[in-house]
Design a protein around this motif. Structure first.
Motif, PDB file in Angstrom:
ATOM      1  N   ALA A 126     -29.152  22.518 -10.984  1.00 31.89           N
ATOM      2  CA  ALA A 126     -27.830  22.769 -10.421  1.00 31.89           C
ATOM      3  C   ALA A 126     -26.947  21.599 -10.821  1.00 31.89           C
ATOM      4  O   ALA A 126     -27.304  20.438 -10.603  1.00 31.89           O
ATOM      5  CB  ALA A 126     -27.917  22.887  -8.900  1.00 31.89           C
ATOM      6  N   LEU A 127     -25.794  21.894 -11.421  1.00 31.27           N
ATOM      7  CA  LEU A 127     -24.955  20.840 -11.991  1.00 31.27           C
ATOM      8  C   LEU A 127     -23.494  21.043 -11.629  1.00 31.27           C
ATOM      9  O   LEU A 127     -23.016  22.178 -11.535  1.00 31.27           O
ATOM     10  CB  LEU A 127     -25.075  20.817 -13.517  1.00 31.27           C
ATOM     11  N   LEU A 128     -22.791  19.942 -11.454  1.00 30.35           N
ATOM     12  CA  LEU A 128     -21.339  19.970 -11.329  1.00 30.35           C
ATOM     13  C   LEU A 128     -20.773  18.656 -11.848  1.00 30.35           C
ATOM     14  O   LEU A 128     -21.467  17.644 -11.900  1.00 30.35           O
ATOM     15  CB  LEU A 128     -20.888  20.241  -9.894  1.00 30.35           C
ATOM     16  N   THR A 129     -19.517  18.694 -12.236  1.00 31.90           N
ATOM     17  CA  THR A 129     -18.829  17.507 -12.741  1.00 31.90           C
ATOM     18  C   THR A 129     -17.744  17.114 -11.745  1.00 31.90           C
ATOM     19  O   THR A 129     -16.980  17.962 -11.278  1.00 31.90           O
ATOM     20  CB  THR A 129     -18.222  17.789 -14.122  1.00 31.90           C
ATOM     21  N   TRP A 130     -17.686  15.803 -11.429  1.00 26.63           N
ATOM     22  CA  TRP A 130     -16.795  15.294 -10.395  1.00 26.63           C
ATOM     23  C   TRP A 130     -16.059  14.073 -10.949  1.00 26.63           C
ATOM     24  O   TRP A 130     -16.654  13.272 -11.676  1.00 26.63           O
ATOM     25  CB  TRP A 130     -17.610  14.904  -9.163  1.00 26.63           C
ATOM     26  N   PRO A 131     -14.766  13.896 -10.624  1.00 28.11           N
ATOM     27  CA  PRO A 131     -14.048  12.713 -11.117  1.00 28.11           C
ATOM     28  C   PRO A 131     -14.742  11.419 -10.697  1.00 28.11           C
ATOM     29  O   PRO A 131     -15.073  11.228  -9.527  1.00 28.11           O
ATOM     30  CB  PRO A 131     -12.669  12.846 -10.466  1.00 28.11           C
ATOM     31  N   ALA A 132     -14.954  10.535 -11.644  1.00 23.61           N
ATOM     32  CA  ALA A 132     -15.748   9.335 -11.386  1.00 23.61           C
ATOM     33  C   ALA A 132     -15.127   8.447 -10.316  1.00 23.61           C
ATOM     34  O   ALA A 132     -15.846   7.787  -9.552  1.00 23.61           O
ATOM     35  CB  ALA A 132     -15.921   8.546 -12.688  1.00 23.61           C
ATOM     36  N   ARG A 143     -25.873  13.813  -0.061  1.00 32.19           N
ATOM     37  CA  ARG A 143     -26.498  14.518   1.063  1.00 32.19           C
ATOM     38  C   ARG A 143     -27.130  15.827   0.621  1.00 32.19           C
ATOM     39  O   ARG A 143     -28.131  16.265   1.198  1.00 32.19           O
ATOM     40  CB  ARG A 143     -25.463  14.801   2.161  1.00 32.19           C
ATOM     41  N   HIS A 144     -26.553  16.444  -0.396  1.00 35.27           N
ATOM     42  CA  HIS A 144     -27.069  17.742  -0.844  1.00 35.27           C
ATOM     43  C   HIS A 144     -28.088  17.608  -1.976  1.00 35.27           C
ATOM     44  O   HIS A 144     -28.423  18.603  -2.622  1.00 35.27           O
ATOM     45  CB  HIS A 144     -25.904  18.643  -1.257  1.00 35.27           C
ATOM     46  N   GLY A 145     -28.570  16.399  -2.215  1.00 34.27           N
ATOM     47  CA  GLY A 145     -29.662  16.213  -3.163  1.00 34.27           C
ATOM     48  C   GLY A 145     -29.253  16.085  -4.603  1.00 34.27           C
ATOM     49  O   GLY A 145     -30.112  16.104  -5.496  1.00 34.27           O
ATOM     50  N   LEU A 146     -27.957  15.930  -4.869  1.00 34.56           N
ATOM     51  CA  LEU A 146     -27.480  15.757  -6.248  1.00 34.56           C
ATOM     52  C   LEU A 146     -27.479  14.279  -6.609  1.00 34.56           C
ATOM     53  O   LEU A 146     -27.212  13.418  -5.766  1.00 34.56           O
ATOM     54  CB  LEU A 146     -26.074  16.339  -6.394  1.00 34.56           C
ATOM     55  N   GLN A 147     -27.780  13.995  -7.869  1.00 32.95           N
ATOM     56  CA  GLN A 147     -27.813  12.626  -8.367  1.00 32.95           C
ATOM     57  C   GLN A 147     -26.919  12.496  -9.595  1.00 32.95           C
ATOM     58  O   GLN A 147     -26.839  13.415 -10.408  1.00 32.95           O
ATOM     59  CB  GLN A 147     -29.251  12.221  -8.753  1.00 32.95           C
ATOM     60  N   PRO A 148     -26.214  11.366  -9.736  1.00 34.42           N
ATOM     61  CA  PRO A 148     -25.408  11.177 -10.954  1.00 34.42           C
ATOM     62  C   PRO A 148     -26.307  11.136 -12.175  1.00 34.42           C
ATOM     63  O   PRO A 148     -27.319  10.436 -12.192  1.00 34.42           O
ATOM     64  CB  PRO A 148     -24.711   9.841 -10.717  1.00 34.42           C
ATOM     65  N   PHE A 149     -25.934  11.902 -13.203  1.00 33.20           N
ATOM     66  CA  PHE A 149     -26.831  12.089 -14.345  1.00 33.20           C
ATOM     67  C   PHE A 149     -26.217  11.599 -15.653  1.00 33.20           C
ATOM     68  O   PHE A 149     -26.815  10.821 -16.384  1.00 33.20           O
ATOM     69  CB  PHE A 149     -27.208  13.566 -14.448  1.00 33.20           C
ATOM     70  N   TRP A 319     -15.369  11.114 -15.823  1.00 30.07           N
ATOM     71  CA  TRP A 319     -16.057  12.180 -15.092  1.00 30.07           C
ATOM     72  C   TRP A 319     -17.541  11.825 -14.984  1.00 30.07           C
ATOM     73  O   TRP A 319     -18.102  11.226 -15.901  1.00 30.07           O
ATOM     74  CB  TRP A 319     -15.942  13.525 -15.815  1.00 30.07           C
ATOM     75  N   THR A 320     -18.159  12.249 -13.895  1.00 28.22           N
ATOM     76  CA  THR A 320     -19.599  12.097 -13.723  1.00 28.22           C
ATOM     77  C   THR A 320     -20.211  13.470 -13.491  1.00 28.22           C
ATOM     78  O   THR A 320     -19.714  14.238 -12.657  1.00 28.22           O
ATOM     79  CB  THR A 320     -19.945  11.183 -12.534  1.00 28.22           C
ATOM     80  N   THR A 321     -21.263  13.793 -14.222  1.00 26.51           N
ATOM     81  CA  THR A 321     -22.014  15.020 -13.971  1.00 26.51           C
ATOM     82  C   THR A 321     -23.153  14.711 -13.019  1.00 26.51           C
ATOM     83  O   THR A 321     -23.953  13.796 -13.265  1.00 26.51           O
ATOM     84  CB  THR A 321     -22.548  15.619 -15.284  1.00 26.51           C
ATOM     85  N   TRP A 322     -23.196  15.469 -11.920  1.00 25.06           N
ATOM     86  CA  TRP A 322     -24.243  15.335 -10.910  1.00 25.06           C
ATOM     87  C   TRP A 322     -25.208  16.503 -11.051  1.00 25.06           C
ATOM     88  O   TRP A 322     -24.818  17.608 -11.414  1.00 25.06           O
ATOM     89  CB  TRP A 322     -23.627  15.331  -9.515  1.00 25.06           C
ATOM     90  N   GLU A 323     -26.471  16.240 -10.727  1.00 26.06           N
ATOM     91  CA  GLU A 323     -27.497  17.252 -10.987  1.00 26.06           C
ATOM     92  C   GLU A 323     -28.572  17.238  -9.911  1.00 26.06           C
ATOM     93  O   GLU A 323     -28.933  16.174  -9.390  1.00 26.06           O
ATOM     94  CB  GLU A 323     -28.138  16.984 -12.358  1.00 26.06           C
ATOM     95  N   ALA A 324     -29.057  18.421  -9.575  1.00 24.37           N
ATOM     96  CA  ALA A 324     -30.288  18.575  -8.781  1.00 24.37           C
ATOM     97  C   ALA A 324     -31.254  19.367  -9.636  1.00 24.37           C
ATOM     98  O   ALA A 324     -30.921  20.458 -10.122  1.00 24.37           O
ATOM     99  CB  ALA A 324     -30.020  19.294  -7.470  1.00 24.37           C
ATOM    100  N   ARG A 325     -32.431  18.832  -9.849  1.00 23.72           N
ATOM    101  CA  ARG A 325     -33.431  19.471 -10.722  1.00 23.72           C
ATOM    102  C   ARG A 325     -34.777  19.458 -10.029  1.00 23.72           C
ATOM    103  O   ARG A 325     -35.255  18.386  -9.676  1.00 23.72           O
ATOM    104  CB  ARG A 325     -33.509  18.714 -12.055  1.00 23.72           C
ATOM    105  N   PRO A 326     -35.387  20.650  -9.796  1.00 28.29           N
ATOM    106  CA  PRO A 326     -34.915  22.012 -10.084  1.00 28.29           C
ATOM    107  C   PRO A 326     -33.819  22.428  -9.119  1.00 28.29           C
ATOM    108  O   PRO A 326     -33.477  21.700  -8.189  1.00 28.29           O
ATOM    109  CB  PRO A 326     -36.174  22.855  -9.934  1.00 28.29           C
TER     110      PRO A 326
END
Length: 331
Positions: A126-132, A143-149, A319-326
């Motif tokens: 699961a991925l999204l991009t957020w302004p750095a 909190r939702h388990g996403l990490q900067p990737f 921009w930073t892409t955040w990711e939760a894998r899987p």
């Protein structure tokens, strides 16, 4: 957060909707204050993808997120650049409480993932991009388990290190078609190094796919690929896509024309000798002379070499892409 209501829309929000205009306007104002290089946010539109919306107690939208799914089959070029099963969210978050609105949007997104019958196995993300610089998003994303990737970094014209000469016995020149094998070898070395950080997955087809892309770039003079050689032996390169070959990056930044650096490579034995700095210095001089206003590039957050190097060269996160894998790691 309490007080917010989330829903999934499969109908296009009206183009003249005052509520959605207010949402986009609030996001535009916050982005302009946070980072002048951020582009204008896009008005939410539905094409083939569903749209999550979050509304406050007065039914005014405070966040939207377009959900997009991508699946890369074995042999496709995209399979080299990430897990094959990718679930993307494109968020637009505004209102008086963007942190709470984002938290509610992510909760709704997670619920959508939970309802999927399949496609959320170990090779999913699961991925999204957020302004750095939009720090209000950091806590809900964590909190939702996403990490900067990965980071998309930007350098404005004439910023960075002063002109630098290469070390003794090293020459720098534009590559041409006779350098096809050397350029492919350097790019594949970069691929092998990037595999350590979970963003590149070398496939049986990757070398041949790379060869075709390199051949196409070298066939269009000037190649915009600067190669460093020590006594005729290739030791590094910087590969730039000028604005006419990097149109996809234009919507990501509020400046133009924009170029993109796809590769910056120095062989492991030659790192630390100033070759990378000299290569980038040559590329920057050419881009500044060409009138390029901003240059963008990506690097992996966990890469211990790339971030510090590109920061010294005048690049900073946009921009930073955040990711939760899987995907099911999304909380």
């Amino acid at each position: 957060m309490s007080g917010y209501v989330a829903r999934v829309r499969h109908d296009d929000p009206p183009g003249d909707s005052a509520e959605f205009d207010l949402l986009v306007g609030s996001v535009a104002r916050r982005w302009a204050e946070i980072d002048p290089l951020l582009p204008e946010p896009s008005h939410p539109r539905l094409s083939t993808y569903p749209l999550l919306t979050v509304s406050d107690e007065s039914a005014r939208p405070v966040a939207t997120g377009t959900m997009r799914y991508a699946w890369y089959q074995p042999g496709e070029v995209g399979r080299t650049w990430g897990v094959p099963d990718q679930h993307w969210l494109t968020p637009i978050v505004g209102g008086p409480d963007p942190e709470g609105a984002l938290d509610s949007l992510l909760t709704s997104w997670r619920d959508q993932m939970d309802d999927l019958p399949s496609g959320t196995g170990s090779e999913s993300a699961a991925l999204l991009t957020w302004p750095a610089r939009d720090v209000c998003g950091v806590r809900p994303l964590q909190r939702h388990g996403l990490q900067p990737f990965t980071v998309l970094a930007a350098r404005q014209r004439r910023r960075g290190v002063p002109p630098s000469l290469p070390p003794r016995d090293v020459t720098i020149r534009l590559a041409d078609m006779q350098d096809l094998a050397a350029v492919v070898g350097l790019v594949m070395e970069e691929h092998r190094y990037e595999e350590h950080f979970g963003g590149v997955f070398i496939q049986p087809e990757t070398a041949e796919q790379t060869r075709r892309v390199v051949a196409r770039a070298l066939s269009r003079p000037p190649s915009w690929i600067w190669m460093a050689e020590r006594r005729g032996r290739p030791v590094g390169l910087v590969w730039v896509s000028p604005p006419e070959r990097a149109r996809w990056v234009a919507p990501l930044v509020n400046a133009g024309p924009a170029a993109y650096i796809g590769y910056g490579v120095v062989t492991e034995q030659e790192r630390g000798a100033g070759i990378g700095t000299a290569l980038v210095s040559q590329a920057h001089h050419a881009m500044d002379s060409y009138g390029i206003a901003v240059t963008l590039l990506n690097y992996a957050m966990m890469n211990p070499v790339s971030g510090p190097f590109w920061n010294r060269m005048g690049y900073r996160p946009l921009w930073t892409t955040w990711e939760a894998r899987p995907v099911l790691a999304l909380r």
